[in-house]
Design a protein around this motif. Structure first.
Motif, PDB file in Angstrom:
ATOM      1  N   GLN A  18       0.840  -1.201   0.000  1.00 45.20           N
ATOM      2  CA  GLN A  18       0.000   0.000   0.000  1.00 45.20           C
ATOM      3  C   GLN A  18       0.871   1.244   0.000  1.00 45.20           C
ATOM      4  OE1 GLN A  18      -2.831   0.250   3.243  1.00 45.20           O
ATOM      5  NE2 GLN A  18      -3.932   1.944   2.287  1.00 45.20           N
ATOM      6  N   PRO A  19       0.832   2.035  -1.049  1.00 45.87           N
ATOM      7  CA  PRO A  19       0.107   1.842  -2.301  1.00 45.87           C
ATOM      8  C   PRO A  19       0.952   1.057  -3.303  1.00 45.87           C
ATOM      9  CG  PRO A  19       1.176   3.966  -2.311  1.00 45.87           C
ATOM     10  CD  PRO A  19       1.533   3.328  -0.992  1.00 45.87           C
ATOM     11  N   ALA A  20       0.296   0.353  -4.203  1.00 45.58           N
ATOM     12  CA  ALA A  20       1.011  -0.412  -5.212  1.00 45.58           C
ATOM     13  C   ALA A  20       1.554   0.510  -6.306  1.00 45.58           C
ATOM     14  CB  ALA A  20       0.090  -1.466  -5.824  1.00 45.58           C
ATOM     15  N   GLU A  21       2.698   0.133  -6.851  1.00 46.25           N
ATOM     16  CA  GLU A  21       3.312   0.854  -7.960  1.00 46.25           C
ATOM     17  C   GLU A  21       3.432  -0.087  -9.160  1.00 46.25           C
ATOM     18  OE1 GLU A  21       7.062   2.253  -6.523  1.00 46.25           O
ATOM     19  OE2 GLU A  21       6.147   3.759  -5.185  1.00 46.25           O
ATOM     20  N   LEU A  22       3.617   0.509 -10.325  1.00 49.86           N
ATOM     21  CA  LEU A  22       3.708  -0.298 -11.544  1.00 49.86           C
ATOM     22  C   LEU A  22       4.797  -1.363 -11.431  1.00 49.86           C
ATOM     23  CD1 LEU A  22       3.322   2.461 -14.283  1.00 49.86           C
ATOM     24  CD2 LEU A  22       1.583   0.838 -13.504  1.00 49.86           C
TER      25      LEU A  22
END
Lengths: 113, 114
Positions: free
Chosen positions: B80-84
């Motif tokens: 959290q939060p996800a990244e590419l």
């Protein structure tokens, strides 16, 4: 820390031919050695392991590997491959006394008819 | 014996969203591992638990990743939060805890971040 080198990223071979997948590791201290196979969209499955004793170990599906301490190698072999052996193969090392495993980058075995 | 169970098998989320993965190890296995596997690479350790204690989390990006293993059995891994760049396969493995005991892997969770 250990490092594990799989020299060949891809190995193409014809069905019923012999194959050798190479693995070298860095440390000369007491180690335990493993080969895993990974089929598409699946986790890693143990093929064989070297813990101690005879340097030639046999695993599932007709695979075998030889531990060579002086060359810090643990190459995987099969005398006659099948189409179903097409998969990715990973060599792994853990050092005595620690529950930490180090993996190579994998070798994709592509068995052609 | 039942193997290592992971869920979900696949997850697609948009960047900046949270995501969680669940793992249930083989019964009796004290040691649990979370690995990251990028395409064309071998597994890389994120975190290792001995029972409920995280004994090796040096490779876990703690700014966005967290994990827990309450009661020393199943475990969750959260981003959290996800990244590419988090798009990868997340593998869970367990062992009996001896360094000569092999790892048993689940089928992994394939995460795609769009």
């Amino acid at each position: 820390a250990q490092s594990v080198t799989q020299l060949d990223s891809q190995v193409p071979v014809f069905e019923e031919a012999p194959v050798e997948l190479r693995c070298n590791y860095s440390s000369s201290v007491s180690v335990y050695l493993f080969w895993y196979v990974q089929y598409p969209n699946q986790g890693l499955q143990l093929l064989l392991k070297y813990l101690s004793g005879s340097t030639l170990v046999k695993g599932i599906n007709g695979f075998e590997a030889e531990f060579n301490k002086s060359q810090t190698s643990f190459h995987l072999r099969k005398p006659s491959v099948h189409i179903s052996d097409t998969a990715e193969y990973f060599c792994a090392v853990s050092s005595g006394g620690f529950n930490k495993f180090y993996f190579g980058s994998g070798t994709k075995l592509n068995v052609k008819p | 014996e039942a193997g290592v169970v992971q869920s979900p098998r696949y997850k697609i989320i948009e960047k900046k969203q949270p995501v969680a993965f669940w793992c249930n190890p083989i019964s009796g296995h004290n040691t649990l591992y979370w690995y990251l596997q990028n395409l064309g690479q071998g597994p890389e350790l994120l975190i290792r638990y001995e029972n409920e204690e995280a004994v090796d989390d040096s490779q876990l990006p703690k700014d966005r990743f967290s994990a827990e293993r309450l009661k020393g059995v199943d475990s969750t891994l959260k981003i959290q939060p996800a990244e590419l760049g988090d798009s990868a396969v997340y593998l869970c493995a367990s062992s009996s805890g001896q360094s000569n005991s092999p790892l048993h892997f689940g089928n992994g969770t394939r995460l795609t971040v769009t």
